[in-house]
Design a protein around this motif. Sequence first.
Motif, short mmCIF file in Angstrom:
data_model
loop_
_atom_site.label_atom_id
_atom_site.label_comp_id
_atom_site.label_asym_id
_atom_site.label_seq_id
_atom_site.Cartn_x
_atom_site.Cartn_y
_atom_site.Cartn_z
N TYR A 139 19.93 10.44 -37.12
CA TYR A 139 19.15 9.31 -37.58
C TYR A 139 18.17 8.86 -36.49
O TYR A 139 18.21 9.33 -35.35
CB TYR A 139 20.07 8.15 -37.96
CG TYR A 139 21.01 8.44 -39.12
CD1 TYR A 139 20.77 9.50 -39.99
CD2 TYR A 139 22.14 7.65 -39.32
CE1 TYR A 139 21.64 9.75 -41.06
CE2 TYR A 139 23.00 7.89 -40.38
CZ TYR A 139 22.74 8.96 -41.24
OH TYR A 139 23.59 9.21 -42.28
N ARG A 140 17.32 7.92 -36.84
CA ARG A 140 16.36 7.39 -35.87
C ARG A 140 17.09 6.78 -34.68
O ARG A 140 18.19 6.22 -34.82
CB ARG A 140 15.46 6.35 -36.54
CG ARG A 140 14.49 6.97 -37.55
CD ARG A 140 13.64 5.90 -38.21
NE ARG A 140 12.75 5.26 -37.28
CZ ARG A 140 11.56 5.74 -36.92
NH1 ARG A 140 11.14 6.91 -37.40
NH2 ARG A 140 10.78 5.09 -36.08
N LEU A 141 16.46 6.87 -33.51
CA LEU A 141 17.10 6.42 -32.29
C LEU A 141 16.98 4.91 -32.11
O LEU A 141 16.01 4.29 -32.55
CB LEU A 141 16.45 7.12 -31.08
CG LEU A 141 16.47 8.65 -31.08
CD1 LEU A 141 15.86 9.17 -29.79
CD2 LEU A 141 17.89 9.19 -31.25
N ASP A 142 17.96 4.32 -31.44
CA ASP A 142 17.83 2.93 -31.02
C ASP A 142 17.10 2.90 -29.68
O ASP A 142 16.73 3.94 -29.12
CB ASP A 142 19.20 2.26 -30.92
CG ASP A 142 20.16 2.97 -29.96
OD1 ASP A 142 19.69 3.75 -29.09
OD2 ASP A 142 21.38 2.75 -30.07
N SER A 165 4.89 3.40 -28.12
CA SER A 165 4.91 4.36 -29.21
C SER A 165 4.95 3.72 -30.59
O SER A 165 4.53 4.31 -31.58
CB SER A 165 6.12 5.30 -29.07
OG SER A 165 7.33 4.60 -29.34
N GLY A 166 5.49 2.50 -30.67
CA GLY A 166 5.66 1.85 -31.96
C GLY A 166 6.84 2.38 -32.75
O GLY A 166 7.09 1.96 -33.89
N TYR A 167 7.60 3.28 -32.14
CA TYR A 167 8.74 3.91 -32.83
C TYR A 167 9.79 2.89 -33.25
O TYR A 167 10.43 3.02 -34.30
CB TYR A 167 9.36 4.96 -31.90
CG TYR A 167 10.53 5.73 -32.47
CD1 TYR A 167 10.32 6.94 -33.14
CD2 TYR A 167 11.84 5.29 -32.32
CE1 TYR A 167 11.40 7.66 -33.66
CE2 TYR A 167 12.91 6.01 -32.83
CZ TYR A 167 12.69 7.19 -33.50
OH TYR A 167 13.75 7.91 -34.00
N LEU A 168 9.97 1.85 -32.42
CA LEU A 168 11.02 0.88 -32.66
C LEU A 168 10.58 -0.27 -33.57
O LEU A 168 11.38 -1.14 -33.90
CB LEU A 168 11.52 0.31 -31.33
CG LEU A 168 12.15 1.33 -30.37
CD1 LEU A 168 12.36 0.70 -28.99
CD2 LEU A 168 13.45 1.88 -30.92
N ASP A 169 9.32 -0.28 -33.98
CA ASP A 169 8.82 -1.34 -34.85
C ASP A 169 9.52 -1.30 -36.20
O ASP A 169 9.92 -0.23 -36.69
CB ASP A 169 7.32 -1.21 -35.06
CG ASP A 169 6.54 -1.41 -33.77
OD1 ASP A 169 7.14 -1.86 -32.78
OD2 ASP A 169 5.33 -1.09 -33.75
N TYR A 170 9.64 -2.45 -36.83
CA TYR A 170 10.29 -2.54 -38.14
C TYR A 170 9.55 -1.67 -39.15
O TYR A 170 8.33 -1.74 -39.28
CB TYR A 170 10.30 -4.00 -38.60
CG TYR A 170 10.94 -4.20 -39.97
CD1 TYR A 170 12.28 -3.92 -40.18
CD2 TYR A 170 10.17 -4.65 -41.03
CE1 TYR A 170 12.87 -4.11 -41.42
CE2 TYR A 170 10.75 -4.85 -42.29
CZ TYR A 170 12.09 -4.57 -42.47
OH TYR A 170 12.66 -4.74 -43.71
N GLN A 171 10.28 -0.81 -39.84
CA GLN A 171 9.76 0.10 -40.87
C GLN A 171 8.71 1.07 -40.31
O GLN A 171 7.83 1.53 -41.03
CB GLN A 171 9.18 -0.68 -42.05
CG GLN A 171 10.25 -1.43 -42.86
CD GLN A 171 9.69 -2.07 -44.11
OE1 GLN A 171 8.53 -2.44 -44.18
NE2 GLN A 171 10.55 -2.20 -45.12
#
Length: 340
Positions: A142-145, A176-182
């Motif tokens: 799954y996506r990383l924290d 990166s914006g990877y952790l942004d909501y949705q």
Amino acid sequence: MNYVGWIRQVDEGTRAPAYLVRVTEPFLWDSMKEVIQKDLLGGNFLDFNYQEVAFEDLSGESFLTATETLPFMGDRRAIVIENVPLQRDEVKKNEALLEILADYLKEPNRSTILFLHFLGQTPFKGKVFKAMAPYLQTVDLYRLDRRSLESFIHKRMGAKGVRADKALPAFLADRSGYLDYQSETTLFSVANMVDVALGMSREGRLSLEEAKAALANPLEESIFALMDAFGGRKRSDCLSIFQDFRKISMEAGMVFNMTVRQVRNLIGVKLLRARRISLGEGTRRLSLSSFEYRKLLSFVDKYSLEELYALHRKLFEMDVAMKSKSYDLLDGMERFFASI
């Protein structure tokens, strides 16, 4: 079990006969397949001992033949089945083949390790899945924290031989914006962004200020468009994008380093394809994701091997010129792209 847990299992030499791999982060799935080939199978005789097939291309007969085939010069084979249709609206249409898989799992071939790839988090828990589930060990990709993402960035920089400021992984994770909501940003994009920042490294070191300079430009994505245009031998597009770089005084060294990497990878992919090396083995040898490897495969026919060697020589001569005399790298890069 997550990706790290599965790696630990491989390192300990333990394995299950069959895995269900639930995937929402495709980069980790590509990485897992590389580990299957390199570590689980030892990287040997992969043409015989590693088989990757899409479920839609599978039949009951071909599945049973694959699972009954004995390993060659080893004690195990791995079969990867991509995109197993376990969604509610897909199970009924594929029930016959799924039932064959379920029956196999009850008495699997102990020299075969089966990996069932499911794109998503929650398979439909109907009768077919309930028949399979007791015999499957689940791996969740799954996506990383935040902590895992920063670790991913740190390890990628280390694999490239670059030492970085301690604050850099956190900065790149936020940037990166990877952790942004949705967020729809994947680790492929994060890896590309890290590589852009690494283009600013000097003598194996990268400071926070240098990384910020590399990523401050709103046209940063254009460098990947430039590499795609170069790979596709689109001379006018290369020159148009490069002119935009000149207007904003983009760091020429970053463009140079990315271009050197692209040429070397094009040469590597072209040579491996000529030798009929499999996708999995090719990505392992060149340390590329399957996404990037496939993209390079779509480019290699645009250049002959001799032309790629000639381009590599030009870049080498430019590197020598930079280190031995006063040299305008921006002009040199523009002439380079014009020459294709």
